[in-house]
Design an enzyme around this catalytic site. Sequence first.
Site, mmCIF file in Angstrom:
data_model
loop_
_atom_site.group_PDB
_atom_site.id
_atom_site.type_symbol
_atom_site.label_atom_id
_atom_site.label_comp_id
_atom_site.label_asym_id
_atom_site.label_seq_id
_atom_site.Cartn_x
_atom_site.Cartn_y
_atom_site.Cartn_z
ATOM 1 N N PHE A 140 1.015 -1.303 -0.100
ATOM 2 C CA PHE A 140 0.084 0.019 0.181
ATOM 3 C C PHE A 140 0.985 1.386 -0.015
ATOM 4 N N CYS A 250 -9.194 3.234 4.089
ATOM 5 C CA CYS A 250 -8.540 1.871 4.359
ATOM 6 C C CYS A 250 -7.826 1.898 5.556
ATOM 7 N N LEU A 251 -7.405 2.993 6.062
ATOM 8 C CA LEU A 251 -6.458 3.146 7.295
ATOM 9 C C LEU A 251 -7.489 2.711 8.660
ATOM 10 N N MET A 349 11.875 -6.072 33.962
ATOM 11 C CA MET A 349 11.735 -7.177 35.224
ATOM 12 C C MET A 349 12.588 -8.420 35.032
ATOM 13 N N GLY A 352 18.962 -8.644 33.000
ATOM 14 C CA GLY A 352 19.768 -8.792 31.932
ATOM 15 C C GLY A 352 18.992 -9.727 30.771
ATOM 16 N N GLU A 375 0.677 3.959 10.364
ATOM 17 C CA GLU A 375 -0.989 4.007 10.459
ATOM 18 C C GLU A 375 -1.360 5.390 11.318
ATOM 19 N N PHE A 395 -4.814 20.920 12.810
ATOM 20 C CA PHE A 395 -3.786 20.733 11.654
ATOM 21 C C PHE A 395 -3.757 21.700 10.626
HETATM 22 P P1 TGC Z 1 -9.000 16.228 6.051
HETATM 23 O O1 TGC Z 1 -9.069 17.403 5.245
HETATM 24 O O2 TGC Z 1 -9.107 16.260 7.548
HETATM 25 O O3 TGC Z 1 -9.780 14.956 5.414
HETATM 26 C C1 TGC Z 1 -9.772 15.017 3.721
HETATM 27 C C2 TGC Z 1 -10.940 13.902 3.452
HETATM 28 O O4 TGC Z 1 -10.651 12.755 4.156
HETATM 29 C C3 TGC Z 1 -11.903 12.518 4.950
HETATM 30 N N1 TGC Z 1 -11.292 11.646 6.203
HETATM 31 C C4 TGC Z 1 -11.408 10.475 6.535
HETATM 32 N N2 TGC Z 1 -12.322 9.647 5.666
HETATM 33 C C5 TGC Z 1 -12.260 8.367 6.087
HETATM 34 N N3 TGC Z 1 -11.440 8.074 7.255
HETATM 35 C C6 TGC Z 1 -10.861 8.885 7.947
HETATM 36 N N4 TGC Z 1 -10.161 8.336 9.038
HETATM 37 C C7 TGC Z 1 -10.758 10.191 7.662
HETATM 38 N N5 TGC Z 1 -10.243 11.480 8.198
HETATM 39 C C8 TGC Z 1 -10.628 12.158 7.280
HETATM 40 C C9 TGC Z 1 -12.379 14.024 5.536
HETATM 41 O O5 TGC Z 1 -13.733 13.738 5.750
HETATM 42 C C10 TGC Z 1 -12.244 14.826 4.146
HETATM 43 O O6 TGC Z 1 -13.239 14.149 3.119
HETATM 44 P P2 TGC Z 1 -13.956 15.026 2.056
HETATM 45 O O7 TGC Z 1 -14.915 14.277 1.448
HETATM 46 O O8 TGC Z 1 -14.324 16.175 2.928
HETATM 47 O O9 TGC Z 1 -12.665 15.288 1.153
HETATM 48 O O10 TGC Z 1 -7.530 15.763 5.837
HETATM 49 P P3 TGC Z 1 -6.250 16.482 6.174
HETATM 50 O O11 TGC Z 1 -5.109 16.658 4.917
HETATM 51 O O12 TGC Z 1 -6.279 17.680 7.380
HETATM 52 O O13 TGC Z 1 -5.396 15.382 7.185
HETATM 53 C C11 TGC Z 1 -5.934 14.681 8.330
HETATM 54 C C12 TGC Z 1 -5.054 13.708 8.930
HETATM 55 C C13 TGC Z 1 -3.835 14.283 9.584
HETATM 56 C C14 TGC Z 1 -5.868 13.228 10.204
HETATM 57 C C15 TGC Z 1 -4.657 12.419 8.083
HETATM 58 O O14 TGC Z 1 -4.107 12.824 7.055
HETATM 59 C C16 TGC Z 1 -4.017 11.463 8.842
HETATM 60 O O15 TGC Z 1 -4.452 10.472 9.372
HETATM 61 N N6 TGC Z 1 -2.672 11.384 8.800
HETATM 62 C C17 TGC Z 1 -1.762 10.258 9.026
HETATM 63 C C18 TGC Z 1 -1.196 9.652 7.972
HETATM 64 C C19 TGC Z 1 -1.063 8.181 8.213
HETATM 65 O O16 TGC Z 1 -2.100 7.521 9.000
HETATM 66 N N7 TGC Z 1 -0.576 7.455 7.219
HETATM 67 C C20 TGC Z 1 -0.399 5.824 7.434
HETATM 68 C C21 TGC Z 1 0.285 5.451 5.976
HETATM 69 S S1 TGC Z 1 0.007 3.733 5.715
HETATM 70 C C22 TGC Z 1 0.827 2.882 6.638
HETATM 71 O O17 TGC Z 1 1.379 3.416 7.800
HETATM 72 C C23 TGC Z 1 0.901 1.391 6.793
HETATM 73 S S2 TGC Z 1 1.705 0.818 8.118
HETATM 74 C C24 TGC Z 1 1.919 -0.849 7.647
HETATM 75 C C25 TGC Z 1 1.049 -1.714 8.605
HETATM 76 O O18 TGC Z 1 0.021 -1.499 8.960
HETATM 77 O O19 TGC Z 1 1.398 -2.718 9.149
HETATM 78 P P1 FAD Z 2 6.374 12.799 10.049
HETATM 79 O O1 FAD Z 2 5.138 13.251 9.282
HETATM 80 O O2 FAD Z 2 7.613 13.609 9.188
HETATM 81 O O3 FAD Z 2 6.260 13.210 11.556
HETATM 82 C C1 FAD Z 2 7.614 13.442 12.434
HETATM 83 C C2 FAD Z 2 7.247 13.780 13.670
HETATM 84 O O4 FAD Z 2 6.444 15.180 13.654
HETATM 85 C C3 FAD Z 2 6.205 12.782 14.523
HETATM 86 O O5 FAD Z 2 6.580 12.832 15.880
HETATM 87 C C4 FAD Z 2 4.936 13.314 14.299
HETATM 88 O O6 FAD Z 2 4.041 12.980 15.086
HETATM 89 C C5 FAD Z 2 4.972 15.036 14.269
HETATM 90 N N1 FAD Z 2 4.266 15.841 13.678
HETATM 91 C C6 FAD Z 2 3.798 15.695 12.410
HETATM 92 N N2 FAD Z 2 2.861 16.489 11.899
HETATM 93 C C7 FAD Z 2 2.351 16.988 13.297
HETATM 94 C C8 FAD Z 2 1.373 17.794 13.637
HETATM 95 N N3 FAD Z 2 0.569 18.667 12.782
HETATM 96 N N4 FAD Z 2 1.220 18.236 15.042
HETATM 97 C C9 FAD Z 2 2.137 17.738 15.836
HETATM 98 N N5 FAD Z 2 2.938 16.769 15.535
HETATM 99 C C10 FAD Z 2 3.203 16.642 14.458
HETATM 100 N N6 FAD Z 2 3.289 3.988 4.924
HETATM 101 C C11 FAD Z 2 2.687 3.555 3.895
HETATM 102 O O7 FAD Z 2 2.209 4.650 3.136
HETATM 103 N N7 FAD Z 2 2.550 2.112 3.688
HETATM 104 C C12 FAD Z 2 3.110 1.201 4.387
HETATM 105 O O8 FAD Z 2 2.867 0.056 4.245
HETATM 106 C C13 FAD Z 2 3.778 1.718 5.580
HETATM 107 N N8 FAD Z 2 4.719 0.969 6.316
HETATM 108 C C14 FAD Z 2 5.542 1.510 7.244
HETATM 109 C C15 FAD Z 2 6.239 0.621 7.811
HETATM 110 C C16 FAD Z 2 7.125 1.056 8.804
HETATM 111 C C17 FAD Z 2 8.114 0.225 9.648
HETATM 112 C C18 FAD Z 2 7.135 2.568 9.158
HETATM 113 C C19 FAD Z 2 8.265 3.068 10.208
HETATM 114 C C20 FAD Z 2 6.151 3.213 8.544
HETATM 115 C C21 FAD Z 2 5.411 2.874 7.523
HETATM 116 N N9 FAD Z 2 4.608 3.993 6.767
HETATM 117 C C22 FAD Z 2 3.695 3.226 5.603
HETATM 118 C C23 FAD Z 2 4.806 5.244 6.851
HETATM 119 C C24 FAD Z 2 4.218 5.754 8.196
HETATM 120 O O9 FAD Z 2 2.770 5.759 7.967
HETATM 121 C C25 FAD Z 2 4.500 7.206 8.383
HETATM 122 O O10 FAD Z 2 6.073 6.896 8.974
HETATM 123 C C26 FAD Z 2 3.864 7.886 9.434
HETATM 124 O O11 FAD Z 2 2.786 8.100 8.918
HETATM 125 C C27 FAD Z 2 4.697 9.145 9.671
HETATM 126 O O12 FAD Z 2 4.979 9.873 8.899
HETATM 127 P P2 FAD Z 2 6.752 10.239 8.610
HETATM 128 O O13 FAD Z 2 7.610 9.238 9.081
HETATM 129 O O14 FAD Z 2 7.017 10.902 7.521
HETATM 130 O O15 FAD Z 2 6.753 11.141 9.871
#
Ligand code: TGC
Ligand code: FAD
Length: 396
Positions: A140, A250-251, A349, A352, A375, A395
């Site tokens: 993804f 999806c998240l 706990m 070593g 995530e 944000f």
């Molecule tokens: P914002 O303006 O708030 O929202 C944009 C549009 O998205 C909708 N929305 C959602 N829809 C579904 N589920 C949610 N949780 C949603 N949150 C927001 C919202 O209603 C809006 O829709 P529309 O129709 O009005 O356009 O967006 P923003 O740009 O201000 O960002 C909000 C924020 C920071 C919360 C969001 O972007 C966020 O969650 N950031 C974190 C990114 C993240 O989680 N990345 C994960 C990458 S994947 C990964 O890490 C996989 S790890 C591998 C594993 O799982 O093992």
């Molecule tokens: P940044 O966004 O640069 O954040 C750096 C620091 O700033 C963090 O402490 C954060 O909390 C803080 N910060 C950022 N914005 C704010 C704010 N507005 N206010 C306060 N603090 C803030 N992504 C995918 O798409 N697919 C995957 O399969 C996937 N797998 C992953 C696997 C691993 C092992 C790891 C480590 C990451 C993976 N990710 C994946 C990416 C992951 O989702 C991102 O690392 C995560 O969303 C954070 O983004 P970043 O690392 O760029 O940190």
Amino acid sequence: MNRSGKKDLYESPDYFLLDELLSDEHKLIRSTARDWVKNALSPIIEDYAQRAEFPKQLIAGLAELGAFGPTIPEAYGGAGLDYISYGILMQEIERGDSGVRSTASVQGSLVMYPIFAYGSEEQKQKYLPRLASGEIMGCFGLTEPDHGSNPGGMTSNIKDMGDHYLLNGAKMWISNAPFAEIAVVWAKDEQGKIRGMIVERGMEGFSTPETHNKWSLRASATGELVFDNVKIPKKNILPGVSGLKGPLGCLNQARYGIAWGALGAAMDCYDTALRYAKERVQFGKPIGGFPLQQKKLAEIITEISKAQLLVWRLGVLKNEGRANAEQISMCKRNSVEIALNIARNARQMLGGMGITGEFSIMRHMMNLESVVTYEGTHDIHLLITGMDVTGINAFK
Ligand code: TGC
Ligand code: FAD
């Protein structure tokens, strides 16, 4: 047996008799998954984590458990289970290792779910059954080098060339990327709208370099996705969604699984520390007899019990279609936070011995450093709760 010939003796803590809330089907799923973890995962995971290698031989077993797409209907090859079953599966697997749970989360929630929820019937038929059986694996691509917490700023883009699109850009930190046959990728179209698409290994201009030197999730493969004028057939675009709500939807699925999963790691740390505290003798008595160690154990089981109740309720709401994204954020954040704290305390706990691979705790602790970041980071989930309760967006 693990690498030092020790048997995996795990027993899950259930202080508030939550077992009584489980159906016979839930219990069967749990015992099947637990046996699989004990027999297939525990004996090998430490070696793979030490070598920083993904144990590919676990894919077939994960598929057999129904861990790939647990809630996807059986008609598409999924397990057709409810959300409590999905949670139980993630908990049992992460009890073994967060990296293996990651592989399952990505395949089920981040690859199969978007194809199921936003894909065409042709895409569903073509990919879902093969993903469910583990015949092909997916990844993804949302995060980019300059856009992690703020995925809406992504710069990966597609250009309409008539019968196909040209995809350019790069994704970073992508779980399963080095071996995945397909990638669900999010990129902006010429109107700036985020679109989802299925990119297949072998497409010209698409490469997946592996990310090395991780101290965390070492048994999970992580990589980049690089797109250099990749031709994407129009039939590979997910037709059912556009905008950031596509990937964020999806998240929600994956974060739900992590809320249950991280607790599994915490429960394993507790079980290990409790057993050790009863057996390890210092000053003439088991260390579990000292008040300071009892305080640690008492606080750990209290936090686990609270979190078990929280994810149970979340699962019930999810089954009823009433769980919202903010509740899922709260549970993901809480489970990972308590799991990390528990891992740190449980590790101490063991003295070593706690830093060695003879026990799972240090591996869990290092893994959880990724789980607290991916995530959505700990901070981001807190701000989601803050926005929900105040109505004010921190944000923007
Ligand atoms: P914002 O303006 O708030 O929202 C944009 C549009 O998205 C909708 N929305 C959602 N829809 C579904 N589920 C949610 N949780 C949603 N949150 C927001 C919202 O209603 C809006 O829709 P529309 O129709 O009005 O356009 O967006 P923003 O740009 O201000 O960002 C909000 C924020 C920071 C919360 C969001 O972007 C966020 O969650 N950031 C974190 C990114 C993240 O989680 N990345 C994960 C990458 S994947 C990964 O890490 C996989 S790890 C591998 C594993 O799982 O093992
Ligand atoms: P940044 O966004 O640069 O954040 C750096 C620091 O700033 C963090 O402490 C954060 O909390 C803080 N910060 C950022 N914005 C704010 C704010 N507005 N206010 C306060 N603090 C803030 N992504 C995918 O798409 N697919 C995957 O399969 C996937 N797998 C992953 C696997 C691993 C092992 C790891 C480590 C990451 C993976 N990710 C994946 C990416 C992951 O989702 C991102 O690392 C995560 O969303 C954070 O983004 P970043 O690392 O760029 O940190």
